[in-house]
Write a protein that holds these residues in place. Structure first.
Motif, PDB file in Angstrom:
ATOM      1  N   PRO A  82      10.375   5.436   3.806  1.00  0.00           N
ATOM      2  CA  PRO A  82      10.810   4.725   5.067  1.00  0.00           C
ATOM      3  C   PRO A  82       9.579   4.074   5.716  1.00  0.00           C
ATOM      4  O   PRO A  82       9.787   2.980   6.192  1.00  0.00           O
ATOM      5  N   ILE A  83       8.339   4.725   5.609  1.00  0.00           N
ATOM      6  CA  ILE A  83       7.065   4.111   6.240  1.00  0.00           C
ATOM      7  C   ILE A  83       6.908   3.034   5.474  1.00  0.00           C
ATOM      8  O   ILE A  83       6.172   1.995   6.145  1.00  0.00           O
ATOM      9  N   ALA A  84       7.019   2.821   4.286  1.00  0.00           N
ATOM     10  CA  ALA A  84       6.684   1.635   3.264  1.00  0.00           C
ATOM     11  C   ALA A  84       7.676   0.259   4.094  1.00  0.00           C
ATOM     12  O   ALA A  84       7.411  -0.974   3.942  1.00  0.00           O
ATOM     13  N   PHE A  85       8.492   0.679   4.773  1.00  0.00           N
ATOM     14  CA  PHE A  85       9.619  -0.441   5.271  1.00  0.00           C
ATOM     15  C   PHE A  85       9.303  -0.260   6.721  1.00  0.00           C
ATOM     16  O   PHE A  85       9.928  -1.066   7.625  1.00  0.00           O
ATOM     17  N   ASP A  86       8.248   0.277   7.124  1.00  0.00           N
ATOM     18  CA  ASP A  86       7.695   0.383   8.678  1.00  0.00           C
ATOM     19  C   ASP A  86       9.203   0.976   9.452  1.00  0.00           C
ATOM     20  O   ASP A  86       9.085   0.576  10.601  1.00  0.00           O
ATOM     21  N   GLN A  87       9.724   2.030   9.042  1.00  0.00           N
ATOM     22  CA  GLN A  87      10.534   2.794   9.662  1.00  0.00           C
ATOM     23  C   GLN A  87      10.051   4.164   9.783  1.00  0.00           C
ATOM     24  O   GLN A  87      10.384   5.245   9.433  1.00  0.00           O
ATOM     25  N   TRP A  88       9.057   4.260  10.889  1.00  0.00           N
ATOM     26  CA  TRP A  88       8.426   5.498  11.134  1.00  0.00           C
ATOM     27  C   TRP A  88       9.558   6.599  11.735  1.00  0.00           C
ATOM     28  O   TRP A  88       9.384   7.969  11.449  1.00  0.00           O
ATOM     29  N   PHE A 104      12.641   6.805  11.413  1.00  0.00           N
ATOM     30  CA  PHE A 104      13.582   7.391  10.579  1.00  0.00           C
ATOM     31  C   PHE A 104      12.931   8.210   9.524  1.00  0.00           C
ATOM     32  O   PHE A 104      13.352   9.382   9.151  1.00  0.00           O
ATOM     33  N   ALA A 105      11.529   8.081   9.289  1.00  0.00           N
ATOM     34  CA  ALA A 105      10.732   8.864   8.447  1.00  0.00           C
ATOM     35  C   ALA A 105      10.631  10.442   9.252  1.00  0.00           C
ATOM     36  O   ALA A 105      10.718  11.256   8.563  1.00  0.00           O
ATOM     37  N   VAL A 106      10.334  10.108  10.497  1.00  0.00           N
ATOM     38  CA  VAL A 106      10.187  11.348  11.172  1.00  0.00           C
ATOM     39  C   VAL A 106      11.401  12.251  11.332  1.00  0.00           C
ATOM     40  O   VAL A 106      11.337  13.607  11.013  1.00  0.00           O
ATOM     41  N   VAL A 107      12.352  11.529  11.477  1.00  0.00           N
ATOM     42  CA  VAL A 107      13.702  12.204  11.704  1.00  0.00           C
ATOM     43  C   VAL A 107      14.153  12.888  10.575  1.00  0.00           C
ATOM     44  O   VAL A 107      14.501  14.117  10.329  1.00  0.00           O
ATOM     45  N   PHE A 108      14.179  12.141   9.385  1.00  0.00           N
ATOM     46  CA  PHE A 108      14.465  12.928   8.198  1.00  0.00           C
ATOM     47  C   PHE A 108      13.523  13.724   7.472  1.00  0.00           C
ATOM     48  O   PHE A 108      13.914  14.929   7.004  1.00  0.00           O
ATOM     49  N   ALA A 115       0.942  -1.190  -0.129  1.00  0.00           N
ATOM     50  CA  ALA A 115       0.077  -0.071  -0.041  1.00  0.00           C
ATOM     51  C   ALA A 115       0.943   1.195  -0.154  1.00  0.00           C
ATOM     52  O   ALA A 115       0.602   2.088  -0.837  1.00  0.00           O
ATOM     53  N   TRP A 116       1.888   1.241   0.875  1.00  0.00           N
ATOM     54  CA  TRP A 116       2.718   2.420   0.881  1.00  0.00           C
ATOM     55  C   TRP A 116       3.758   2.692  -0.467  1.00  0.00           C
ATOM     56  O   TRP A 116       3.849   3.646  -0.798  1.00  0.00           O
ATOM     57  N   LEU A 117       4.026   1.360  -0.928  1.00  0.00           N
ATOM     58  CA  LEU A 117       4.970   1.240  -2.024  1.00  0.00           C
ATOM     59  C   LEU A 117       3.917   2.167  -3.398  1.00  0.00           C
ATOM     60  O   LEU A 117       4.480   2.578  -4.140  1.00  0.00           O
ATOM     61  N   ILE A 118       2.676   1.703  -3.447  1.00  0.00           N
ATOM     62  CA  ILE A 118       1.838   2.357  -4.480  1.00  0.00           C
ATOM     63  C   ILE A 118       1.887   3.795  -4.204  1.00  0.00           C
ATOM     64  O   ILE A 118       1.810   4.669  -5.047  1.00  0.00           O
ATOM     65  N   VAL A 119       1.517   4.355  -3.127  1.00  0.00           N
ATOM     66  CA  VAL A 119       1.837   5.730  -2.600  1.00  0.00           C
ATOM     67  C   VAL A 119       2.975   6.362  -3.249  1.00  0.00           C
ATOM     68  O   VAL A 119       3.307   7.411  -3.784  1.00  0.00           O
ATOM     69  N   TYR A 178       9.482  20.380  -3.991  1.00  0.00           N
ATOM     70  CA  TYR A 178       9.883  20.139  -2.662  1.00  0.00           C
ATOM     71  C   TYR A 178       8.651  19.450  -1.830  1.00  0.00           C
ATOM     72  O   TYR A 178       9.032  18.632  -0.911  1.00  0.00           O
ATOM     73  N   LEU A 179       7.488  19.588  -2.323  1.00  0.00           N
ATOM     74  CA  LEU A 179       6.351  18.976  -1.747  1.00  0.00           C
ATOM     75  C   LEU A 179       6.419  17.228  -1.990  1.00  0.00           C
ATOM     76  O   LEU A 179       6.361  16.566  -1.244  1.00  0.00           O
ATOM     77  N   VAL A 180       7.008  16.917  -3.303  1.00  0.00           N
ATOM     78  CA  VAL A 180       6.879  15.635  -3.764  1.00  0.00           C
ATOM     79  C   VAL A 180       8.091  15.131  -2.791  1.00  0.00           C
ATOM     80  O   VAL A 180       8.290  13.983  -2.367  1.00  0.00           O
ATOM     81  N   VAL A 181       9.198  15.899  -2.806  1.00  0.00           N
ATOM     82  CA  VAL A 181      10.306  15.013  -2.030  1.00  0.00           C
ATOM     83  C   VAL A 181      10.070  15.105  -0.579  1.00  0.00           C
ATOM     84  O   VAL A 181      10.499  13.913   0.061  1.00  0.00           O
ATOM     85  N   ALA A 182       9.411  16.049  -0.099  1.00  0.00           N
ATOM     86  CA  ALA A 182       9.059  15.823   1.180  1.00  0.00           C
ATOM     87  C   ALA A 182       8.227  14.458   1.581  1.00  0.00           C
ATOM     88  O   ALA A 182       8.522  13.815   2.369  1.00  0.00           O
ATOM     89  N   ALA A 183       7.264  14.388   0.690  1.00  0.00           N
ATOM     90  CA  ALA A 183       6.425  13.187   0.769  1.00  0.00           C
ATOM     91  C   ALA A 183       7.366  11.876   0.582  1.00  0.00           C
ATOM     92  O   ALA A 183       7.300  10.803   1.501  1.00  0.00           O
ATOM     93  N   GLU A 184       8.067  11.935  -0.389  1.00  0.00           N
ATOM     94  CA  GLU A 184       9.252  10.831  -0.543  1.00  0.00           C
ATOM     95  C   GLU A 184      10.062  10.408   0.750  1.00  0.00           C
ATOM     96  O   GLU A 184      10.176   9.165   0.942  1.00  0.00           O
ATOM     97  N   ILE A 185      10.474  11.523   1.338  1.00  0.00           N
ATOM     98  CA  ILE A 185      11.348  11.147   2.328  1.00  0.00           C
ATOM     99  C   ILE A 185      10.702  10.728   3.480  1.00  0.00           C
ATOM    100  O   ILE A 185      11.285   9.876   4.076  1.00  0.00           O
ATOM    101  N   ALA A 186       9.548  10.879   3.601  1.00  0.00           N
ATOM    102  CA  ALA A 186       8.505  10.184   4.634  1.00  0.00           C
ATOM    103  C   ALA A 186       8.136   8.916   4.324  1.00  0.00           C
ATOM    104  O   ALA A 186       8.046   7.823   5.075  1.00  0.00           O
ATOM    105  N   VAL A 187       7.549   8.920   2.916  1.00  0.00           N
ATOM    106  CA  VAL A 187       6.629   7.669   2.462  1.00  0.00           C
ATOM    107  C   VAL A 187       7.470   6.362   2.261  1.00  0.00           C
ATOM    108  O   VAL A 187       6.946   5.537   2.699  1.00  0.00           O
TER     109      VAL A 187
END
Length: 163
Positions: free
Chosen positions: A128-134, A136-140, A68-72, A117-126
């Motif tokens: 890691p979340i796809a790998f359940d690294q929440w 990591f997503a928050v810190v970056f 699901a997160w990979l689709i996002v 920058y909006l796309v990049v910000a979303a990628e930086i979060a999404v």
């Protein structure tokens, strides 16, 4: 090859290809009289993105991926392509101003400022979340927001001078 490694390899190769494209575009723009603005913060951006990608490799190469997160994330890649295509030869990883050229107002740029920058910000979060690294997503995401705050100010100031 696992799905995790395939995803990480794709993102790595994508970023390397984009760096090549950005350098080519930068050289061409500079040959036409363009100038770089805000170069002092560029190493921080490169360092942040390199650390993000290296961290993902170290933490997730053997982890399962949420489809699901990979689709996002895949949808974000379509948005990334739209941004790059909209800027065309003006797309680069640096702030390059071509005197006398109008600001780009097509594609996503007709709807929102700084869609890249909006796309990049979303990628930086999404991703890691796809790998359940929440965490990591928050810190970056926080570190990226701090860098982007400075970058967007520098870009806005440069674009206001030469719209």
């Amino acid at each position: 090859m696992t799905l995790s490694i395939a995803v990480l390899a794709f993102v790595t190769l994508q970023r390397l290809a984009e760096l090549w494209l950005a350098r080519r575009n930068t050289r061409r723009l500079m040959a036409r009289g363009a100038v770089e603005v805000g170069a002092a913060h560029y190493p921080a951006i490169v360092g942040l993105h390199a650390a993000w990608l290296i961290g993902l490799w170290l933490l997730t190469w053997d982890k399962p991926v949420s489809l699901a997160w990979l689709i996002v994330f895949a949808a974000l890649q379509l948005a990334r392509v739209w941004v790059i295509a909209s800027l065309g030869e003006r797309w680069t990883t640096r702030i390059i101003i071509l005197p006398g050229a109008p600001n780009v107002r097509r594609g996503p740029y007709q709807f929102i400022p700084h869609p890249n920058y909006l796309v990049v910000a979303a990628e930086i979060a999404v991703l890691p979340i796809a790998f359940d690294q929440w965490l990591f997503a928050v810190v970056f995401s926080i570190m990226n927001a701090l860098v982007l705050r400075h970058r967007i100010r520098a870009e806005d100031a440069a674009m206001a001078i030469d719209p």
